[in-house]
Design an enzyme around this catalytic site. Structure first.
Site, mmCIF file in Angstrom:
data_model
loop_
_atom_site.group_PDB
_atom_site.id
_atom_site.type_symbol
_atom_site.label_atom_id
_atom_site.label_comp_id
_atom_site.label_asym_id
_atom_site.label_seq_id
_atom_site.Cartn_x
_atom_site.Cartn_y
_atom_site.Cartn_z
ATOM 1 N N ASN A 119 4.170 6.859 7.466
ATOM 2 C CA ASN A 119 3.371 6.186 8.223
ATOM 3 C C ASN A 119 2.504 5.376 7.006
ATOM 4 O O ASN A 119 2.865 5.529 5.970
ATOM 5 C CB ASN A 119 2.545 6.887 9.193
ATOM 6 N N LYS A 120 1.761 4.416 7.748
ATOM 7 C CA LYS A 120 0.994 3.553 6.734
ATOM 8 C C LYS A 120 0.407 4.210 5.630
ATOM 9 O O LYS A 120 -0.239 5.351 5.870
ATOM 10 C CB LYS A 120 -0.145 2.833 7.677
ATOM 11 N N GLN A 180 -4.627 -3.814 8.711
ATOM 12 C CA GLN A 180 -4.225 -3.633 10.265
ATOM 13 C C GLN A 180 -5.543 -3.108 11.195
ATOM 14 O O GLN A 180 -5.584 -3.447 12.186
ATOM 15 C CB GLN A 180 -2.954 -2.781 10.316
ATOM 16 N N ASP A 200 6.344 5.452 11.528
ATOM 17 C CA ASP A 200 7.236 4.780 11.118
ATOM 18 C C ASP A 200 8.735 5.105 11.287
ATOM 19 O O ASP A 200 9.632 4.745 11.475
ATOM 20 C CB ASP A 200 7.118 3.976 9.811
ATOM 21 N N ARG A 234 4.746 -6.888 13.166
ATOM 22 C CA ARG A 234 4.867 -5.597 12.244
ATOM 23 C C ARG A 234 4.581 -4.257 13.452
ATOM 24 O O ARG A 234 4.409 -4.519 14.619
ATOM 25 C CB ARG A 234 3.918 -5.471 11.041
ATOM 26 N N GLY A 235 4.743 -2.983 12.909
ATOM 27 C CA GLY A 235 4.616 -2.115 13.646
ATOM 28 C C GLY A 235 5.914 -1.546 14.116
ATOM 29 O O GLY A 235 6.903 -2.321 14.639
ATOM 30 N N ALA A 236 6.200 -0.304 13.900
ATOM 31 C CA ALA A 236 7.772 0.347 14.199
ATOM 32 C C ALA A 236 8.179 -0.131 15.527
ATOM 33 O O ALA A 236 9.525 -0.724 15.618
ATOM 34 C CB ALA A 236 7.930 1.757 14.027
ATOM 35 N N ARG A 273 12.998 -4.804 6.531
ATOM 36 C CA ARG A 273 11.980 -3.826 6.094
ATOM 37 C C ARG A 273 12.629 -2.238 6.302
ATOM 38 O O ARG A 273 12.977 -2.131 7.394
ATOM 39 C CB ARG A 273 10.529 -3.785 7.207
HETATM 40 O O1 MRU Z 1 3.386 -2.397 7.768
HETATM 41 P P1 MRU Z 1 3.087 -2.162 9.373
HETATM 42 O O2 MRU Z 1 1.889 -2.820 9.594
HETATM 43 O O3 MRU Z 1 4.196 -2.335 9.938
HETATM 44 O O4 MRU Z 1 2.856 -0.450 9.425
HETATM 45 C C1 MRU Z 1 2.544 -0.241 10.729
HETATM 46 C C2 MRU Z 1 2.305 1.563 10.831
HETATM 47 O O5 MRU Z 1 2.526 2.177 9.832
HETATM 48 C C3 MRU Z 1 2.163 2.107 12.017
HETATM 49 O O6 MRU Z 1 1.172 2.991 12.037
HETATM 50 C C4 MRU Z 1 3.450 2.566 12.720
HETATM 51 O O7 MRU Z 1 4.247 1.439 12.460
HETATM 52 C C5 MRU Z 1 3.348 2.789 14.144
HETATM 53 S S1 MRU Z 1 3.077 1.690 15.125
HETATM 54 C C6 MRU Z 1 3.033 2.067 16.789
#
Ligand code: MRU
Length: 360
Positions: free
Chosen positions: A259-260, A208, A249, A47-49, A101
């Site tokens: 973002n999250k 996270q 994201d 996970r994470g963009a 996603r």
């Molecule tokens: O649902 P996730 O864990 O994929 O969400 C991740 C985030 O929101 C991060 O802050 C974002 O992707 C940036 S990661 C460098």
């Protein structure tokens, strides 16, 4: 930096560090097919963009290897092979990856980089196509780490000695090919010798923050205090926080940031209490095709992530719950955008247009 390897490509399979099991267990899931990769993305093994962009690129290589496999065995490979057929299959594989996603634009970006490369190879032999596509995926991986390091270098200029920084979710090595965006800034400031302390929001419901960010920072001896999401306002209002840094994201053409979930709340708290609110992200996270945050699709995840914790019920059975995974922070709440090309203060439509000119 301590070695953290969320994504390992060995030429025929993709190993993903299972982020559902951290911090207790460090185990890799091995993907041998496109389907394996899609499952891992959906279930948040990875996970994470930026990490999603890199993973999707390698997922397409696995698909391409399957589509092309037999043709590289033939002596007269060019004659037996139909490029249009291959490209159509690859494009369709790319589309299914993009659907796994919806919010992180880096996922589509990674897919498009591989598809574009493939489009440019229509005259090539199948064996060369496969080689070049794999090279492109490896380049995406390497570039991600070098881009993160540049973000870290720029962002560290905003961090003073004795700063207390608040971060949300995980925008670290685990969310990228390595190093991290928001945590890349924190890492760089720490290695410059600045005495810093990080408040880590636990980041309900996937945790996270408490599971991943706390693990990364602790591994490196970066001082941290874990807090529940609801405590952020208390600490910010008390004057305990010098700045907030988060990842992104997707960033819209006007500078709005997805973002999250919980990020918008932090940005409002930051504004109210005169605390700088920084977003660290690569240029690949900017999506000029969406005018504002209103057009960004926010992923809704299974409410079970809220009502249960690893099989343990946290609420009455059958209860209604809503689980949007992201929120939108309007550009006017962002003090600066930290990218590999520098620091953009108070992002707006005009400045974003100029910034994306710097994309390669
Ligand atoms: O649902 P996730 O864990 O994929 O969400 C991740 C985030 O929101 C991060 O802050 C974002 O992707 C940036 S990661 C460098």
């Amino acid at each position: 930096m301590e070695g953290i390897y969320p994504i390992i490509w060995d030429g025929t399979s993709l190993k993903l560090l299972d982020q559902r099991l951290l911090p207790e267990v460090e185990r890799y899931v091995e993907c041998q097919t496109l389907e394996d990769v899609k499952e891992c993305i959906k279930k948040m093994v990875v996970r994470g963009a930026p990490a999603l962009g890199v993973t999707a690129a390698f997922g397409l290589i696995l698909a391409a290897q399957k589509f092309i496999g037999d043709f590289t065995q033939l002596e007269e490979e060019q004659e037996a092979f139909s490029f249009p057929e291959f490209q159509a299959k690859l494009e369709s594989a790319g589309n299914t990856l993009k659907e796994t996603r919806p919010t992180a634009v880096n996922l589509s970006w990674g897919v498009e980089r591989i598809l574009n490369k493939s489009r440019s190879l229509k005259e090539a032999l199948p064996s060369l196509i496969i080689k070049e596509l794999e090279q492109e995926a490896n380049a995406i991986f390497d570039e991600d780490i070098s881009v993160n390091k540049k973000i870290g270098e720029w962002g560290a200029k905003l961090i003073g000695d004795n700063y207390t920084i608040l971060t949300h979710c995980n925008a670290g090595a685990l969310a990228t090919a390595g190093y991290g965006t928001a945590l890349g800034v924190i890492r760089r400031a720490f290695y410059q010798g600045k005495k810093i302390m990080v408040y880590v929001d636990e980041t309900r419901p996937f945790l996270q923050g408490s599971r991943l960010t706390a693990w990364e920072l602790q591994k490196e001896g970066i001082p941290l205090s874990l807090i529940v999401d609801g405590a952020a306002g208390y600490h910010i209002h008390k004057g305990d926080v010098n700045c907030i840094i988060v990842g992104a994201d997707r960033i819209a053409a006007n500078g709005d940031v997805a973002n999250k979930i919980g990020t918008y709340t932090l940005a409002v708290l930051a504004k109210e209490n005169n605390v700088p609110f920084y977003v660290a992200a690569p240029l690949s996270t900017i999506d000029m095709s969406v005018n504002s945050g209103k057009e960004i699709v926010v992923e809704e995840r299974d409410p079970e992530e809220i009502t249960n914790l690893r099989g343990l019920p946290l609420s009455p059975p059958g209860i209604n719950a809503k689980n949007p995974a992201f929120d939108i922070t309007p550009a006017n709440l962002v003090t600066a955008l930290i990218t590999e090309c520098g620091i953009l203060n108070f992002p707006n439509e005009e400045k974003m247009k100029q910034l994306v000119q710097k994309r390669r």
